[in-house]
Each structure stands twice: as C-alpha cells, then as structure tokens.
Design a protein around this motif. Structure first.
Motif, PDB file in Angstrom:
ATOM      1  N   SER A 201     -51.148  82.154 -40.477  1.00 43.39           N
ATOM      2  CA  SER A 201     -50.596  81.022 -40.876  1.00 43.39           C
ATOM      3  C   SER A 201     -51.121  79.892 -41.658  1.00 43.39           C
ATOM      4  O   SER A 201     -50.599  79.545 -42.379  1.00 43.39           O
ATOM      5  CB  SER A 201     -50.674  80.341 -39.106  1.00 43.39           C
TER       6      SER A 201
ATOM      7  N   SER B 205     -46.041  87.799 -43.667  1.00 42.63           N
ATOM      8  CA  SER B 205     -46.355  88.694 -43.355  1.00 42.63           C
ATOM      9  C   SER B 205     -45.459  90.328 -43.733  1.00 42.63           C
ATOM     10  O   SER B 205     -45.867  91.123 -44.173  1.00 42.63           O
ATOM     11  CB  SER B 205     -45.840  88.980 -41.578  1.00 42.63           C
ATOM     12  N   ARG B 206     -43.860  89.927 -44.378  1.00 41.07           N
ATOM     13  CA  ARG B 206     -43.066  91.364 -44.953  1.00 41.07           C
ATOM     14  C   ARG B 206     -43.845  91.365 -46.275  1.00 41.07           C
ATOM     15  O   ARG B 206     -44.008  92.331 -47.433  1.00 41.07           O
ATOM     16  CB  ARG B 206     -41.746  90.741 -44.690  1.00 41.07           C
TER      17      ARG B 206
ATOM     18  N   GLN C  56     -52.637  93.204 -34.897  1.00 36.98           N
ATOM     19  CA  GLN C  56     -51.516  93.919 -35.444  1.00 36.98           C
ATOM     20  C   GLN C  56     -51.272  95.166 -34.679  1.00 36.98           C
ATOM     21  O   GLN C  56     -50.203  95.601 -34.381  1.00 36.98           O
ATOM     22  CB  GLN C  56     -51.831  94.784 -37.034  1.00 36.98           C
TER      23      GLN C  56
ATOM     24  N   THR D 117     -43.008  80.712 -44.475  1.00 37.33           N
ATOM     25  CA  THR D 117     -43.539  80.935 -43.408  1.00 37.33           C
ATOM     26  C   THR D 117     -44.845  82.072 -42.688  1.00 37.33           C
ATOM     27  O   THR D 117     -44.374  82.942 -44.071  1.00 37.33           O
ATOM     28  CB  THR D 117     -42.491  81.342 -42.106  1.00 37.33           C
ATOM     29  N   LYS D 118     -45.599  82.166 -41.613  1.00 40.97           N
ATOM     30  CA  LYS D 118     -45.324  83.742 -41.676  1.00 40.97           C
ATOM     31  C   LYS D 118     -45.263  84.970 -41.904  1.00 40.97           C
ATOM     32  O   LYS D 118     -45.346  85.790 -42.171  1.00 40.97           O
ATOM     33  CB  LYS D 118     -46.060  83.290 -39.871  1.00 40.97           C
ATOM     34  N   SER D 119     -43.628  84.799 -41.055  1.00 39.99           N
ATOM     35  CA  SER D 119     -43.096  85.640 -41.174  1.00 39.99           C
ATOM     36  C   SER D 119     -42.685  86.458 -42.861  1.00 39.99           C
ATOM     37  O   SER D 119     -43.124  87.402 -42.959  1.00 39.99           O
ATOM     38  CB  SER D 119     -42.192  85.860 -40.703  1.00 39.99           C
ATOM     39  N   THR D 120     -42.077  85.331 -43.749  1.00 38.41           N
ATOM     40  CA  THR D 120     -42.149  85.705 -45.037  1.00 38.41           C
ATOM     41  C   THR D 120     -43.971  86.375 -45.622  1.00 38.41           C
ATOM     42  O   THR D 120     -43.180  87.161 -46.267  1.00 38.41           O
ATOM     43  CB  THR D 120     -42.105  84.788 -45.964  1.00 38.41           C
TER      44      THR D 120
ATOM     45  N   ARG E  73     -48.843  94.830 -32.000  1.00 43.70           N
ATOM     46  CA  ARG E  73     -46.963  95.093 -32.415  1.00 43.70           C
ATOM     47  C   ARG E  73     -47.032  96.348 -32.473  1.00 43.70           C
ATOM     48  O   ARG E  73     -46.215  97.278 -32.543  1.00 43.70           O
ATOM     49  CB  ARG E  73     -46.710  94.382 -33.202  1.00 43.70           C
TER      50      ARG E  73
ATOM     51  N   TYR F 232     -41.449  94.482 -47.584  1.00 45.97           N
ATOM     52  CA  TYR F 232     -40.413  94.129 -47.138  1.00 45.97           C
ATOM     53  C   TYR F 232     -39.304  95.009 -48.665  1.00 45.97           C
ATOM     54  O   TYR F 232     -39.911  93.563 -49.532  1.00 45.97           O
ATOM     55  CB  TYR F 232     -40.254  94.162 -46.285  1.00 45.97           C
TER      56      TYR F 232
END
Lengths: 359, 359
Positions: free
Chosen positions: B22, B36-37, B69, B31-34, B72, B42
DNA sequence: TAGGTTAACGAAACCGATTTCGTAAAGCCG
DNA sequence: CGGCTTTACGAAATCGGTTTCGTTAACCTA
C-alpha cells in the motif's frame, strides 16, 4: 486479465478440503472470533467453552495455518540456521546430530527449522537479511561462535532474537546474550589432570584457530590443568591454529622433535588428534604407551582407530535440542540474558592414554 | 480481554517500518491491485506502468511478504527435507555439501529450505503430515531412495510434489517421478574394467544394503563390468550388506581367506573401503600392489589415507542444487516425469589400484 | 429495585497481499 | 458519428486467521 507467468495445474483427484476456523466455528455454533480466542487462551472465554472448542477442534483435526496467523501476528514459528560453507572443517559429522536435535525439539513445540547457507560473511548477511525481510524465520541459531562475532552485532542492530552455540568474548561472556555451550575449558583441564595423574610431566597442547572462542577456552583449560597439577607452563609445548588431521600430524612431529619432547598431547579436537596416530605409525610408536593422547569431540571415528581415542565427547543432538528450546523461550518473551546453559563434556576413556614409559 | 499466554515485548529502539504494497501504491499514485498485478506481470497493465512500478519498488526496497501472499496463493516458496536419523550411516560428511547445494540454488530463486527429522518411518509420516497440514512447505526432496520406497506412495496419495535423490524400482525407474541420480552403475562397471585393464582376473565386490536402490544398481554395474571385461562371475566374490568400516574390513578378510582370493576389491562406498586398509595393515599387505581397491563416493578421508583411495567421486553440492532446481520446476508446473537427471561420477585416481603382483 | 460491574460472546475491522469484477476512456468499424 | 471492443486501471472481495470494540444478560451492591 489472465496471468502470464507459470501455471500450476494440480492434475487431478480429490485432495481433501482442509478444515478452517470458520468450519470449526460453524460446527460449534460459535463465531470465528470466539473460537480463535478460545484456542489462544484468552481470559474472556468460559472454561466450559474453551474446553469444548479444544475437544471439537481435535476431533475435526483442525490446525491453524501458520502463515495465515503470521499475517496478523508477525510470527511464523520458524527457527533459522545459516550454515557457513566456508568454515575450515565444514561441521564434520556433527551436523546430522545437531540438526536432528534442533528439529526434534522444535517439532515438539510446533516450530520448524529453516536453513540457509553462505560462502562468506557478506553472503551470510545478505541471506539473513533476506530471511528477515521475507519474514521466513522468527529468530536464529548461530553455531561456531567467534571471540568477537560479527553476526552478534549484526543481528542485534536488526533486533532479531538469536541464540549462540558457544559463548563469545573469551573470558567474560557478553551479557544479555543467550547461549548454550559445552565446557571445553573444564574438559581440557580434566584431561591434563588425568594425564598428570598417570605420571606425565611434559604434556603438550595442540589447539585450534584462535579466532574461535572455543579454541581460547580450551587453551585456558589446558593452562589451568597444568597449574592444578603443579606442572610448569612451557610455551614450546603449546601449539595453536591446527585445524585438520594432517596439521595435527605435523604438530605431533614438531612436538616429538623438540629437545625435550612431551610424553602426552592434549588435542583440542578429535579430528586433529587422529594425526598423531599417523605419526605414531611413521615412527613405530605405540599410542597409549609411548605417547598418550586425549582429545575432545567424540567423533565416531575415534572409536574405530587402534587404540580407541580417549576423548571428551560432546552430545551434538542435545546441544541442538537445547538451543532450539532456548530460542523458542526467548521468542516467547523470556529475557535473553537469562537463557544460558553450560554442560560438561563426557569423558570416554579409550586406550590412547596411560602411564608414560620410564626413560 | 487480555491474553494469558506469553507476551513478546520487543524491548526498545526504532526497528524500521517495512514498506508494504500500500505504501508503494500510494507513492506511485496507483492502487494496490494495480501494483500487485504489475509486479506479477499481468497482461492488463501497460508496459510503461509495469516498468515504473518495478523501478519504484526497487528504489523503495519493497519485497512482498511470502506468508501474506501464501494466504491467497497457498504457496509458501519453501522446499522440505526430512532427515532420517535412523539411517545406517547417517549421511556422513555429505550432508553439509548437500544442504549447501540445495539452499544456494533455492536462494537464487527466492525459495528456502525447511528441514525436519525422523527416527522411524511412522515419525517421518507424521512429520510430513504436519508440515503439509501447516502448509510450511510446497514440496519435498527425498534422499536415500529405496528400491520400493514407502515415501513415494505416501506423498503421491497426498498429492504433494517431490523429487528423489536416486531412482527407485531398480531396473526400470518408476515413470512419472522426478529424480536426480549419479550413475553408480556406470562407475562400478568402469572400476571393474579399469582393474581388468591392469591385469586383474579375480575382482571382488563389496556392496551395500540391498534395500537401497543404489546398492542394487552398483552391484549390477559390477556384474556388467565383469562381462565387459570378459571375466567370469563368481558368486563367492560378491558380498552385500556391508555398511561401515569394520564390516568393510571383515569383508576384506573373508575375501582374502578364500581358497582362490581376489587381487582386487571394488567397494560400493569409500567408508567401507577404508576397512580394507585396516586389514592390509594387519596382514602386512600393500594397498595398490598386493591388493587393489577402487570405491565410490569421494569422501575427504579417502584422500588422507596412504595410499590415497582411487574412487569415483560424487558431487553432493551439485546434487543438492539440481534437486532444488528440479523441485522448483515441478512446483512451477513442469510435468514431473520429464524432470530426471543422471550424471556420471568423477574418477579420482589415487594410489590404491594398480597391476597385480605376479604369483 | 435501580444502577453499576462483570462475564461471555458476537460483529466487524484488520493483517498484507492476490484476484475478480466493474468501468471510464480510447480505439475501431462501418 | 453511434455502437462495439479494447485498454488500463480502480473498487471491492477474498484468503484464514487475530484482535478490537460492542453488546447482552447475569451478578453485585447499596
């Protein structure tokens, strides 16, 4: 949207679903939070509930996933050990016992052992840093302590719990550190006294690298033994920096070639003491009669030679077990400085020592 | 509300806050999701963003926490190894090299090694079960394979990836398994051919426990060597079940006491071959002249004896490294059956073999 | 018996990541 | 230029737990 990196197709078959805390909670008619606190002995759970939770958990075979816990608690219940591949004698045969001791003890408490290795000090620091960064271990076991051990300061500045196999600081062990050690000093003293009791008057010492703490302590023990036996200290009889069998042999040659040679040699390690057997064979001497030998470690090979080596044996498995126990205690909050243990080495009489032959 | 169990007071000091995903996201304005990917390659992230994320991540020293990690992904990036403390020869001196090889290679890929130990087969199964239950490892390395290895079936039914150090199934290695092995069969064959080349006609074999796969393979190699050299097979010259130095010595005595004794002995392991040196000394024979010896393993001690042992050396460190590599590959999705490697042992000529003396 | 504790549990936030799903803007097509 | 894909990212759910904060009912106390 899809991943580029490698896929991990599990090929087939059932692979039974594991039971999570929510399953347990549902079976009990309670919530996750209550179950969690019950399992972790919080005070706001009634004894009956606590007991019921524990029972059903056992029935259902529930076990929390350590890494899921770790996300919140920051603890993974893993001990770390860094093997130094560049050490002079590569741990020898002790390693299996030592690792066995650590892992058996750790296993009892639900901990595991993660090991890494290094070829140099820098690599060691990098490795430790990575293990900490990734939070793969909670603390470290450090074997082979040196008099001034760089690892100690390194881990202290990183605020990582650790225990030492062997003391540091030679005479005064550094305060505030946890350690386990075998009393090599006492063993060497006992060896000298034993030899003096047989009638030896010229007793030599073949020690190890002085950078290692144990080497200095054993040398101290040798000197103490001389004093206790009322024998004079002769610097010519005290050799250091001997680390393998051939160097042990050379030490024996050098000592025997002195104008007034010793009739007995105390070796700091079994591995080097075996060198004396080679020299005895070269020169037609009988170990245990013409030349008495006592050493330290208790390696299996010492019992295979003829005559068997008289040695002060170290229980590596016990050492590993105790170190694991001390580290776990420290990780549970015990003050590091109070976690110290010194045990005696066990005399294993062989045939390598006896009364000297009269001139 | 408060906890009863042990507290873990970190005593003092700063202990720098680690950078989380974060923090990274905030610094990047994403954002975190971006983030991470982006870090996980990705396809729905633009190349520029991906590059920028990678750069800033490096600058800020970001590294994901493996256990976070794992919650998940279910993968902890840890290899498992169970040491068998009840094994006849306790791994000997190879263990350090072997562990070094595994950990060095694993470290390169960002994996670690978790080890456990067992005193019996049941304990081994319990240990493995616990490690899996707690999800502390993703797969296992199994050393010392037996001809029919119970661990194989056990892990297969549990659907756990593993690699073997050594094949199973004697003649036909079981298909679908990953393994790394050293060609002991070929080495033994070469040993016999080498001795035959010196002129030996009666060449004996001292083998290991037949439950181990390598023992059978090396015996096969011995027999093949005889055939290749055009020598007859004599059952009286083939001994098995020899596991330490003293048994190796006894084997030498038995063979030399035969009516038509051998002039050379091929030992399955260095440790047992050293027993022949003891017998030679007993009987006043000169190794390398009166009796030729070739063995296998390449233990350090073989080079310390006189004459140095001629042996086929195994690189344990390389073995460890390759096994780690194979297991990681399998965990990344490679089909297990295609992950097999057979390497040759390296002949290290010493002085323990030579032409036989003419009668 | 009203008011204040305490005991015992539920609801929800949180740990640090990954992954699914939704969506605005840009690009394409006829 | 209107509708349909893509492209590239944000929002939110999720993983399996732990921990904080309420909340209810029973228990004291005066």
């Amino acid at each position: 949207m899809e991943e580029i990196r490698d896929t991990n197709k599990k090929p087939s078959e059932p692979a039974p679903r594991r039971v999570r805390i929510s399953d347990l909670a549902q079976a009990l008619g309670l919530t996750k939070s209550t179950v969690s606190r019950a399992l972790n002995n919080y005070s706001d759970i009634s004894p009956e509930t606590r007991e019921r939770v524990a029972r059903v958990a056992a029935e259902m075979g529930y076990a929390p996933m350590p890494y899921a816990q770790a996300v919140r608690t920051g603890r993974v219940r893993a001990l770390g050990l860094v093997l130094e591949l560049d050490a002079p004698d590569r741990y020898g045969p002790f390693l299996t016992d030592f690792l066995g001791g650590i892992t058996q003890e750790a296993s009892l408490e639900g901990w595991t052992l993660t090991i890494a290795s290094s070829n140099s000090r820098e690599e060691m620091e990098d490795t430790v840093t990575r293990l900490l960064q990734e939070h793969k271990v909670d603390g470290f076991i450090l074997p082979r302590t040196q008099v001034v051990d760089p690892r100690v300061k390194f881990l202290q500045t990183k605020h990582v719990p650790f225990v030492l196999f062997g003391r540091t600081g030679h005479g005064q062990p550094d305060p505030g550190l946890s350690w386990y050690d075998v009393d090599g000093e006492g063993a060497m003293r006992a060896a000298v006294v034993r030899l003096a009791g047989f009638g030896h008057r010229r007793i030599a010492f073949a020690g190890s690298h002085a950078s290692y703490n144990f080497a200095l302590l054993r040398r101290d023990g040798y000197r103490d033994g001389l004093e206790e036996a009322g024998l004079p200290f002769d610097p010519a009889l005290e050799l250091m920096e001997i680390s393998d069998r051939s160097e042990g042999a050379q030490a024996a040659r050098d000592l025997l070639d002195l104008p007034d040679p010793p009739t007995a040699i105390v070796y700091s390690t079994d591995a080097t003491a075996l060198g004396a057997y080679d020299v005895a064979r070269e020169r037609g001497l009988t170990i245990g009669r013409d030349l008495s030998i006592i050493s330290y470690d208790g390696i299996p090979e010492g019992r295979m030679v003829d005559p068997p080596l008289t040695t002060f044996a170290v229980d590596s498995q016990h050492a590993g077990a105790r170190l694991a126990s001390l580290l776990i205690a420290q990780l549970r909050g015990a003050p590091p400085g109070e976690l110290t243990e010194l045990v005696a080495a066990q005399l294993e009489p062989g045939g390598s020592d006896g009364p000297p032959v009269d001139p």
